[in-house]
Design an enzyme around this catalytic site. Structure first.
Site, PDB file in Angstrom:
ATOM      1  N   LYS A 187     -30.555  -8.430  44.003  1.00 63.71           N
ATOM      2  CA  LYS A 187     -30.309  -7.325  44.936  1.00 63.71           C
ATOM      3  C   LYS A 187     -31.291  -6.207  44.610  1.00 63.71           C
ATOM      4  O   LYS A 187     -31.143  -5.515  43.609  1.00 63.71           O
ATOM      5  CB  LYS A 187     -28.875  -6.788  44.848  1.00 63.71           C
ATOM      6  CG  LYS A 187     -28.566  -5.961  46.105  1.00 63.71           C
ATOM      7  CD  LYS A 187     -27.487  -4.934  45.946  1.00 63.71           C
ATOM      8  CE  LYS A 187     -27.926  -3.666  45.290  1.00 63.71           C
ATOM      9  NZ  LYS A 187     -28.966  -2.890  46.033  1.00 63.71           N
ATOM     10  N   GLY A 240     -31.035   0.122  35.908  1.00 63.11           N
ATOM     11  CA  GLY A 240     -30.723   1.261  36.763  1.00 63.11           C
ATOM     12  C   GLY A 240     -30.177   2.400  35.924  1.00 63.11           C
ATOM     13  O   GLY A 240     -30.417   2.481  34.714  1.00 63.11           O
ATOM     14  N   SER A 241     -29.408   3.252  36.566  1.00 67.99           N
ATOM     15  CA  SER A 241     -28.933   4.455  35.881  1.00 67.99           C
ATOM     16  C   SER A 241     -27.813   4.138  34.886  1.00 67.99           C
ATOM     17  O   SER A 241     -27.084   3.150  35.042  1.00 67.99           O
ATOM     18  CB  SER A 241     -28.410   5.446  36.926  1.00 67.99           C
ATOM     19  OG  SER A 241     -27.338   4.852  37.632  1.00 67.99           O
ATOM     20  N   THR A 242     -27.665   5.010  33.926  1.00 71.39           N
ATOM     21  CA  THR A 242     -26.598   4.845  32.937  1.00 71.39           C
ATOM     22  C   THR A 242     -25.236   4.952  33.626  1.00 71.39           C
ATOM     23  O   THR A 242     -24.293   4.220  33.286  1.00 71.39           O
ATOM     24  CB  THR A 242     -26.763   5.888  31.817  1.00 71.39           C
ATOM     25  OG1 THR A 242     -27.962   5.540  31.106  1.00 71.39           O
ATOM     26  CG2 THR A 242     -25.597   5.892  30.850  1.00 71.39           C
ATOM     27  N   GLU A 243     -25.158   5.817  34.621  1.00 72.21           N
ATOM     28  CA  GLU A 243     -23.889   5.993  35.347  1.00 72.21           C
ATOM     29  C   GLU A 243     -23.421   4.667  35.976  1.00 72.21           C
ATOM     30  O   GLU A 243     -22.274   4.241  35.784  1.00 72.21           O
ATOM     31  CB  GLU A 243     -24.145   7.047  36.432  1.00 72.21           C
ATOM     32  CG  GLU A 243     -22.941   7.479  37.186  1.00 72.21           C
ATOM     33  CD  GLU A 243     -23.353   8.324  38.410  1.00 72.21           C
ATOM     34  OE1 GLU A 243     -24.540   8.684  38.553  1.00 72.21           O
ATOM     35  OE2 GLU A 243     -22.468   8.581  39.232  1.00 72.21           O
ATOM     36  N   VAL A 244     -24.326   4.000  36.701  1.00 72.27           N
ATOM     37  CA  VAL A 244     -23.946   2.729  37.325  1.00 72.27           C
ATOM     38  C   VAL A 244     -23.815   1.635  36.256  1.00 72.27           C
ATOM     39  O   VAL A 244     -22.945   0.759  36.343  1.00 72.27           O
ATOM     40  CB  VAL A 244     -24.961   2.335  38.434  1.00 72.27           C
ATOM     41  CG1 VAL A 244     -24.657   0.952  38.979  1.00 72.27           C
ATOM     42  CG2 VAL A 244     -24.929   3.357  39.565  1.00 72.27           C
ATOM     43  N   GLY A 245     -24.644   1.720  35.226  1.00 66.71           N
ATOM     44  CA  GLY A 245     -24.546   0.749  34.120  1.00 66.71           C
ATOM     45  C   GLY A 245     -23.157   0.735  33.500  1.00 66.71           C
ATOM     46  O   GLY A 245     -22.625  -0.315  33.145  1.00 66.71           O
ATOM     47  N   GLU A 394     -31.331  13.201  32.376  1.00 66.83           N
ATOM     48  CA  GLU A 394     -32.492  12.497  32.909  1.00 66.83           C
ATOM     49  C   GLU A 394     -32.826  13.057  34.294  1.00 66.83           C
ATOM     50  O   GLU A 394     -31.945  13.168  35.140  1.00 66.83           O
ATOM     51  CB  GLU A 394     -32.184  10.994  33.020  1.00 66.83           C
ATOM     52  CG  GLU A 394     -33.394  10.198  33.465  1.00 66.83           C
ATOM     53  CD  GLU A 394     -33.096   8.711  33.645  1.00 66.83           C
ATOM     54  OE1 GLU A 394     -32.056   8.382  34.231  1.00 66.83           O
ATOM     55  OE2 GLU A 394     -33.924   7.893  33.212  1.00 66.83           O
TER      56      GLU A 394
HETATM   57  P1  NAD Z   1     -29.130   3.220  40.330  1.00 68.49           P
HETATM   58  O1  NAD Z   1     -28.303   2.938  39.125  1.00 68.49           O
HETATM   59  O2  NAD Z   1     -28.636   4.210  41.311  1.00 68.49           O
HETATM   60  O3  NAD Z   1     -29.376   1.879  41.160  1.00 68.49           O
HETATM   61  C1  NAD Z   1     -29.931   0.726  40.561  1.00 68.49           C
HETATM   62  C2  NAD Z   1     -29.481  -0.497  41.353  1.00 68.49           C
HETATM   63  O4  NAD Z   1     -28.060  -0.611  41.232  1.00 68.49           O
HETATM   64  C3  NAD Z   1     -29.772  -0.412  42.855  1.00 68.49           C
HETATM   65  O5  NAD Z   1     -30.111  -1.699  43.314  1.00 68.49           O
HETATM   66  C4  NAD Z   1     -28.427   0.013  43.438  1.00 68.49           C
HETATM   67  O6  NAD Z   1     -28.247  -0.396  44.771  1.00 68.49           O
HETATM   68  C5  NAD Z   1     -27.470  -0.727  42.518  1.00 68.49           C
HETATM   69  N1  NAD Z   1     -26.125  -0.143  42.449  1.00 68.49           N
HETATM   70  C6  NAD Z   1     -25.742   1.141  42.654  1.00 68.49           C
HETATM   71  N2  NAD Z   1     -24.403   1.269  42.503  1.00 68.49           N
HETATM   72  C7  NAD Z   1     -23.934   0.039  42.182  1.00 68.49           C
HETATM   73  C8  NAD Z   1     -22.647  -0.482  41.886  1.00 68.49           C
HETATM   74  N3  NAD Z   1     -21.559   0.294  41.884  1.00 68.49           N
HETATM   75  N4  NAD Z   1     -22.529  -1.795  41.584  1.00 68.49           N
HETATM   76  C9  NAD Z   1     -23.604  -2.600  41.564  1.00 68.49           C
HETATM   77  N5  NAD Z   1     -24.858  -2.162  41.843  1.00 68.49           N
HETATM   78  C10 NAD Z   1     -25.023  -0.866  42.144  1.00 68.49           C
HETATM   79  O7  NAD Z   1     -30.564   3.591  39.764  1.00 68.49           O
HETATM   80  P2  NAD Z   1     -31.859   4.029  40.564  1.00 68.49           P
HETATM   81  O8  NAD Z   1     -31.677   5.430  41.011  1.00 68.49           O
HETATM   82  O9  NAD Z   1     -32.203   2.981  41.565  1.00 68.49           O
HETATM   83  O10 NAD Z   1     -32.961   3.937  39.400  1.00 68.49           O
HETATM   84  C11 NAD Z   1     -33.178   4.955  38.504  1.00 68.49           C
HETATM   85  C12 NAD Z   1     -32.504   4.675  37.186  1.00 68.49           C
HETATM   86  O11 NAD Z   1     -32.913   3.415  36.657  1.00 68.49           O
HETATM   87  C13 NAD Z   1     -32.886   5.704  36.139  1.00 68.49           C
HETATM   88  O12 NAD Z   1     -31.740   6.097  35.439  1.00 68.49           O
HETATM   89  C14 NAD Z   1     -33.823   4.928  35.227  1.00 68.49           C
HETATM   90  O13 NAD Z   1     -33.916   5.426  33.917  1.00 68.49           O
HETATM   91  C15 NAD Z   1     -33.264   3.550  35.281  1.00 68.49           C
HETATM   92  N6  NAD Z   1     -34.262   2.545  34.883  1.00 68.49           N
HETATM   93  C16 NAD Z   1     -34.141   1.942  33.672  1.00 68.49           C
HETATM   94  C17 NAD Z   1     -35.098   1.023  33.251  1.00 68.49           C
HETATM   95  C18 NAD Z   1     -34.988   0.335  31.923  1.00 68.49           C
HETATM   96  O14 NAD Z   1     -35.646  -0.680  31.746  1.00 68.49           O
HETATM   97  N7  NAD Z   1     -34.202   0.831  30.995  1.00 68.49           N
HETATM   98  C19 NAD Z   1     -36.176   0.720  34.075  1.00 68.49           C
HETATM   99  C20 NAD Z   1     -36.273   1.361  35.308  1.00 68.49           C
HETATM  100  C21 NAD Z   1     -35.302   2.280  35.704  1.00 68.49           C
END
Ligand code: NAD
Length: 490
Positions: A187, A240-245, A394
C-alpha cells in the site's frame, strides 16, 4: 509531463490484473510543484483489500510460487531490476511529477537506488541457510538425533510505505520479501501511488506469477488499517510516522503478527570545535535540506561547539538564503516543494511555533509567493537553549534548529534526550572524540563526517521510538523468514 500520467493505467494491481475500487471511489493525486491535480486513483475498500490479500495468500500457497527454486526467485528480481533500469527515465519523471523531488535525485536514488537494492536482495534468495545442531537427548537408549534449522518465508506480507521516497521505500520491502519467498500486498502512500502501480506492472512483465505482488491504492485509516488487521496477513512491514507505527504495533501485538517498524526521527548533527568548517557547513546543509528535509534521518537538530557556533550557523543560513526553489524538472532548481498542501501547512505551523516559543529565525521562515507547496529552507537559532517544541518534535521539512554546547558530555546528553534514535552524525577530525560519541549516541546509525549514506548491505533501523527491526544486509533474512527446527530420531 502530464502525458506520462495520461498514458499509464491508474488502477490497483491485484492478482495480476488492473482494477478499480469495488465502490468506484477514487482520490486525487497532485503535482506538488504547481498544486494541480494530475490523476485520480482508486480508493481501495475493505473488499478490495480482502481480494488482494486472498490473492497473495493463494499465490503463496500455490505451486507456482511455493515450489519455485531460490535461483528462479533471484532471476525474477534481477529481471525486474533490468526492466526498472530500462524504464528509468519514465519512473524518474513520474516520481518528480508526483513527489516533487529534484529529477537528478529521482534518477539517482528512486530509480538507481531501487535497481541497486533489487540486485542486492536478489542475491539473498540463494543464500538463505539454517544450521545443524547436535542435541543432547539421552533417551530412549540407543536412539540418536539429527537436528537442524531452516529459514522459511514468513508468508503474506503487508508492505505499507510513506511518500518521501515512494519507489525506494516500496523496493526496500518488496525486494527482500520476494527474495525470501513471501508474497506481498503493497500500500503506497495516498499522496504518491503512481510509481508503485507501474512497478507492479513491471513485476508482472518480469514473470512474477499473479498474486505474488499486489498493489492497493487507498487511504491509511481505511485500506492501510484493513490490511494490518486482515487475518491472512502474516507480517506487516511498515515505514512511516511513529504515531501510526504505534497503532500498527498495537494491532500486530494483539494479533501476534510479525511486524517491523521504520519510524520517525529527530537526528542530531554534532559539530566539534576541531572540524573543517567548510565540510561541516556543507554536511549540515545536506543533512537537513536534502529532499526538502523529508527524510527520516534528516539532521534536524544541530549542536555546534560554542567557539564555532556563529561561524557554522551563519554559514548554513547563507546557503539556505541563497537556495533556488522551483520545479524538480528545472535544471536550476536546488530545492523542490513539499509533498502536499497539508504537509506544507504543518511545517509552516511548526516554524511559527518555534519563533513564538523564542527561537530566532535567521534564514527562511517566510511564505513563498508561487503556486505549489513550497517552504523556504529555514534555520532557527536557539542560542540560549530554550525548550522549544521544534527541538523535540519531528518536522519532516527543511527546518533546522541550532544550539551551542560547551563539552562532549553535555552534547551527548542533549543529543540522547529524544524519544527518537534513528540517525546521528559527528563532524570532527579527532578519532578519539569521534569514537567516544559513536559509542555514546543512542541511534541505529551514526555517521562520522558524512550523513544520510545508506547501502543495501548496511543494516538500517531505529533505537527507541524510531522503530523495531532492521532492514538491509543479512538482517533482512530474519525480517522476512521464520526459523523452523527439525529433529530426526534414528
Ligand atoms: P504516515 O505514518 O502518515 O503514513 C505512512 C503510511 O502509512 C502511508 O501509506 C499511510 O497511508 C499509512 N497509514 C496511515 N495511517 C494508517 C493506519 N492507521 N493503518 C495502516 N496504515 C496507515 O507517514 P508519512 O507522513 O507518509 O511519512 C512520514 C513519516 O515516515 C515520518 O515520520 C518519517 O520519519 C517516517 N519515515 C521513516 C523512515 C525510516 O526508515 N525510519 C523512512 C521514511 C519515512
Amino acid at each position: 509531463m502530464q502525458e506520462l500520467v495520461r498514458g499509464m493505467r491508474k488502477q490497483m494491481f491485484v492478482d495480476g490484473q488492473f482494477s478499480t475500487s469495488s465502490t468506484g471511489e477514487t482520490f486525487a493525486v497532485f503535482n506538488p510543484a504547481t498544486g494541480d491535480e494530475i490523476a485520480q486513483v482508486p480508493d481501495a475498500s475493505n473488499d478490495d483489500v480482502d481480494r488482494a490479500v486472498k490473492s497473495a495468500r493463494h499465490a503463496f500457497e500455490s505451486d507456482a510460487w511455493r515450489t519455485i527454486v531460490p535461483a528462479a526467485r533471484e532471476r525474477l528480481l534481477l529481471k525486474l531490476a533490468d526492466l526498472l533500469e530500462a524504464n528509468g527515465d519514465e519512473f524518474a519523471a513520474l516520481e518528480t511529477l508526483n513527489q516533487g523531488k529534484l529529477l537528478g535525485f529521482s534518477k539517482m536514488l528512486e530509480v538507481g537506488g531501487s535497481v541497486q537494492w533489487l540486485r542486492y536482495m536478489a542475491g539473498w534468495a540463494t543464500k538463505i541457510e539454517g544450521s545443524t545442531i547436535d542435541p543432547s537427548f539421552g533417551f530412549p537408549p540407543g536412539v540418536r538425533y539429527n537436528a537442524s534449522t531452516r529459514r522459511v518465508p514468513v508468508g503474506v506480507v503487508a508492505a505499507i510505505v510513506p511518500w518521501n521516497f515512494p519507489l525506494l521505500m516500496a523496493v526496500w520491502k518488496i525486494a527482500p520479501a520476494l527474495a525470501c519467498g513471501c508474497t506481498v500486498v503493497l500500500k503506497p502512500a495516498e499522496e504518491t501511488p503512481l510509481t508503485a502501480i507501474r512497478l507492479a506492472e513491471l513485476a508482472h512483465e518480469a514473470g512474477f506469477p499473479p498474486g505474488v505482488f499486489n498493489v492497493v491504492t487507498g487511504r491509511g485509516e481505511t485500506a492501510g488499517a484493513a490490511l494490518v488487521k486482515h487475518p491472512q496477513i502474516d507480517k506487516v512491514a511498515f515505514t512511516g510516522s511513529t504515531e501510526v507505527g504505534r497503532i500498527i504495533g498495537k494491532q500486530c501485538g494483539g494479533d501476534l503478527k510479525r511486524v517491523s517498524l521504520e519510524l520517525g526521527g529527530k537526528s542530531p548533527v554534532i559539530v566539534l570545535d576541531d572540524c573543517d568548517p567548510r565540510k561541516a557547513i556543507e554536511g549540515a546543509v545536506g543533512a537537513i535540506f536534502f529532499n526538502q528535509g523529508q527524510v527520516c534521518t534528516a539532521g534536524s537538530r544541530l549542536y555546534v561547539a560554542r567557539s564555532r557556533f556563529d561561524e557554522i550557523v551563519s554559514g548554513i543560513a547563507s546557503v539556505a538564503n541563497a537556495t533556488v526553489l522551483g520545479s524538480g524538472f528545472d535544471a536550476g532548481t536546488q530545492m523542490g516543494p513539499l509533498v502536499s498542501a497539508k504537509h506544507r501547512e504543518k511545517v509552516a505551523g511548526m516554524i511559527v511555533q518555534g519563533a513564538r516559543e523564542g527561537g530566532e529565525i535567521i534564514a527562511g521562515g517566510k511564505d513563498v509567493e508561487r503556486p505549489g507547496f513550497f517552504v523556504r529552507p529555514t534555520v532557527i537559532s536557539n542560542s540560549d537553549k530554550k525548550p522549544l517544541s521544534i527541538v523535540k518534535e519531528e518536522v519532516f521539512g527543511p527546518v533546522l534548529v541550532a544550539m551551542p554546547y560547551d563539552d562532549i558530555d553535555e552534547v551527548l546528553a542533549v543529543a540522547n534526550n529524544s524519544e527518537y534514535g534513528l540517525g546521528a552524525s559527528v563532524w570532527t577530525n579527532q578519532l578519539d572524540r569521534a569514537l567516544r560519541l559513536v559509542d555514546g549516541i543512542e541511534a541505529g546509525t551514526v555517521w562520522v563526517n558524512t550523513h544520510n549514506m545508506l547501502d543495501p548491505a548496511l543494516p538500517f533501523g531505529g533505537f527507541k521510538s524510531s522503530g523495531i527491526g532492521r532492514e538491509h544486509g543479512k538482517a533482512i533474512v530474519e525480517t522476512y523468514t521464520e526459523t523452523k527446527s527439525i529433529c530426526i530420531a534414528y
